[in-house]
Every structure is written in structure tokens, then in C-alpha cells.
Design a protein around this motif. Sequence first.
Motif, PDB file in Angstrom:
ATOM      1  N   GLU A  33       0.925  -1.171  -0.074  1.00  0.00           N
ATOM      2  CA  GLU A  33       0.149   0.012  -0.119  1.00  0.00           C
ATOM      3  C   GLU A  33       0.908   1.318   0.020  1.00  0.00           C
ATOM      4  O   GLU A  33       1.374   1.649   1.055  1.00  0.00           O
ATOM      5  N   PRO A  34       0.989   1.760  -1.089  1.00  0.00           N
ATOM      6  CA  PRO A  34       1.885   3.168  -1.142  1.00  0.00           C
ATOM      7  C   PRO A  34       1.384   4.249  -0.244  1.00  0.00           C
ATOM      8  O   PRO A  34       2.424   4.938   0.255  1.00  0.00           O
ATOM      9  N   GLY A  35       0.276   4.417   0.043  1.00  0.00           N
ATOM     10  CA  GLY A  35      -0.310   5.519   0.800  1.00  0.00           C
ATOM     11  C   GLY A  35      -0.286   4.931   2.342  1.00  0.00           C
ATOM     12  O   GLY A  35      -0.587   5.899   3.311  1.00  0.00           O
ATOM     13  N   CYS A  36       0.381   3.745   2.753  1.00  0.00           N
ATOM     14  CA  CYS A  36       0.260   3.197   4.261  1.00  0.00           C
ATOM     15  C   CYS A  36       1.891   3.653   4.512  1.00  0.00           C
ATOM     16  O   CYS A  36       2.728   2.892   4.057  1.00  0.00           O
ATOM     17  N   TYR A  37       2.200   4.464   5.433  1.00  0.00           N
ATOM     18  CA  TYR A  37       3.514   4.711   5.930  1.00  0.00           C
ATOM     19  C   TYR A  37       3.951   3.934   7.043  1.00  0.00           C
ATOM     20  O   TYR A  37       5.137   3.773   7.450  1.00  0.00           O
ATOM     21  N   ARG A  38       2.829   3.455   8.004  1.00  0.00           N
ATOM     22  CA  ARG A  38       3.103   2.434   9.278  1.00  0.00           C
ATOM     23  C   ARG A  38       1.874   1.783   9.123  1.00  0.00           C
ATOM     24  O   ARG A  38       0.857   2.092   9.080  1.00  0.00           O
ATOM     25  N   PHE A  39       2.359   0.246   9.827  1.00  0.00           N
ATOM     26  CA  PHE A  39       1.307  -0.177  10.223  1.00  0.00           C
ATOM     27  C   PHE A  39       2.071  -1.180  11.364  1.00  0.00           C
ATOM     28  O   PHE A  39       2.617  -2.231  10.937  1.00  0.00           O
ATOM     29  N   ASP A  40       1.703  -0.658  12.331  1.00  0.00           N
ATOM     30  CA  ASP A  40       2.536  -1.614  13.696  1.00  0.00           C
ATOM     31  C   ASP A  40       1.563  -2.030  14.359  1.00  0.00           C
ATOM     32  O   ASP A  40       0.519  -1.852  14.712  1.00  0.00           O
ATOM     33  N   VAL A  41       2.034  -3.608  14.777  1.00  0.00           N
ATOM     34  CA  VAL A  41       1.331  -4.291  15.774  1.00  0.00           C
ATOM     35  C   VAL A  41       1.835  -4.478  17.065  1.00  0.00           C
ATOM     36  O   VAL A  41       2.968  -4.707  17.301  1.00  0.00           O
ATOM     37  N   ILE A  42       1.087  -4.115  18.212  1.00  0.00           N
ATOM     38  CA  ILE A  42       1.595  -4.032  19.578  1.00  0.00           C
ATOM     39  C   ILE A  42       0.554  -5.173  20.375  1.00  0.00           C
ATOM     40  O   ILE A  42      -0.604  -4.618  20.379  1.00  0.00           O
ATOM     41  N   GLN A  43       1.244  -5.760  21.393  1.00  0.00           N
ATOM     42  CA  GLN A  43       0.585  -6.654  22.079  1.00  0.00           C
ATOM     43  C   GLN A  43       0.600  -5.950  23.339  1.00  0.00           C
ATOM     44  O   GLN A  43       1.622  -5.602  23.943  1.00  0.00           O
ATOM     45  N   ASP A  44      -0.470  -5.834  24.117  1.00  0.00           N
ATOM     46  CA  ASP A  44      -0.453  -5.275  25.605  1.00  0.00           C
ATOM     47  C   ASP A  44       0.360  -5.888  26.562  1.00  0.00           C
ATOM     48  O   ASP A  44       0.043  -7.144  26.407  1.00  0.00           O
ATOM     49  N   ASN A  45       0.862  -5.167  27.370  1.00  0.00           N
ATOM     50  CA  ASN A  45       1.818  -6.195  28.341  1.00  0.00           C
ATOM     51  C   ASN A  45       0.941  -6.474  29.576  1.00  0.00           C
ATOM     52  O   ASN A  45       1.320  -7.583  30.138  1.00  0.00           O
ATOM     53  N   GLU A  46      -0.272  -5.925  29.757  1.00  0.00           N
ATOM     54  CA  GLU A  46      -1.177  -6.210  30.917  1.00  0.00           C
ATOM     55  C   GLU A  46      -2.212  -7.545  30.462  1.00  0.00           C
ATOM     56  O   GLU A  46      -2.668  -8.178  31.443  1.00  0.00           O
ATOM     57  N   ASN A  47      -2.380  -7.436  28.973  1.00  0.00           N
ATOM     58  CA  ASN A  47      -3.580  -8.404  28.726  1.00  0.00           C
ATOM     59  C   ASN A  47      -3.008  -9.003  27.230  1.00  0.00           C
ATOM     60  O   ASN A  47      -3.122  -8.259  26.081  1.00  0.00           O
ATOM     61  N   SER A  48      -2.597 -10.059  27.222  1.00  0.00           N
ATOM     62  CA  SER A  48      -1.870 -10.665  25.870  1.00  0.00           C
ATOM     63  C   SER A  48      -3.044 -10.723  24.858  1.00  0.00           C
ATOM     64  O   SER A  48      -2.737 -11.257  23.751  1.00  0.00           O
TER      65      SER A  48
END
Length: 109
Positions: A33-48
Motif C-alpha cells: 500500500e503506497p499510502g500506508c506509512y506505518r502499520f505496527d502491531v503491539i501486544q498489550d503487556n497487561e493483557n496478551s
Amino acid sequence: MIVLMVSISIKEGFKDQFMDSLMGDAIGSNNDEPGCYRFDVIQDNENSNLIHLYEVYHDQAAVDAHRAAPHYVKWRAECEPWFDGEIVRKIGTPVYPPVGKWNKRPRVD
């Protein structure tokens, strides 16, 4: 530019399947996707079973293109039954780096 901050709770017992499917969407977003500059996936530390997404798009057309992309459509269809409640979405505008300093990230595999 548009920033999406998305939080998704996953039903107990579906985390592995959810993450496998989500990786297809994340990689497709970053690579195709040329218009997507970031797509980050983050897991919450308190609730996996709580996953946060940080997405940056060039404009609304890029957001619309993301939602129409085959990898997103596939992910959404596969994962929606595994959502534990409503998805929480917040929309923002990047402050730093300034808008003119954003550029497409290199491919991620």
C-alpha cells in the motif's frame, strides 16, 4: 495525514489464529500500500489478548484503499468472529515527525 490507533480484544483461545491472520494484513499493508506509512502491531503487556495497531496513512483515500485491499478483506472476514467486543478506534494527526518528513518505510517480510 491520518493516524489510526486501534485496539482489538481477542476471545480466549483464538490468539494464535488471530495473530497469524493479522500478520498477513500487517505485511500486506506495509509492502503493498503506497499510502500506508506505518502499520505496527503491539501486544498489550497487561493483557496478551489485547492487540493495538498504530497505522499512518497519507490521506483518506489511502485509508479507503487499505480497507478495500485483499489482505484487509481476508483478515477482517477471518478474525471478526474472534473479536471480544467492539474494536476501539481513535483518529489523530501526526505532530512529530512533521507531515512533510514522513516517507514510505522499506518493505517488511
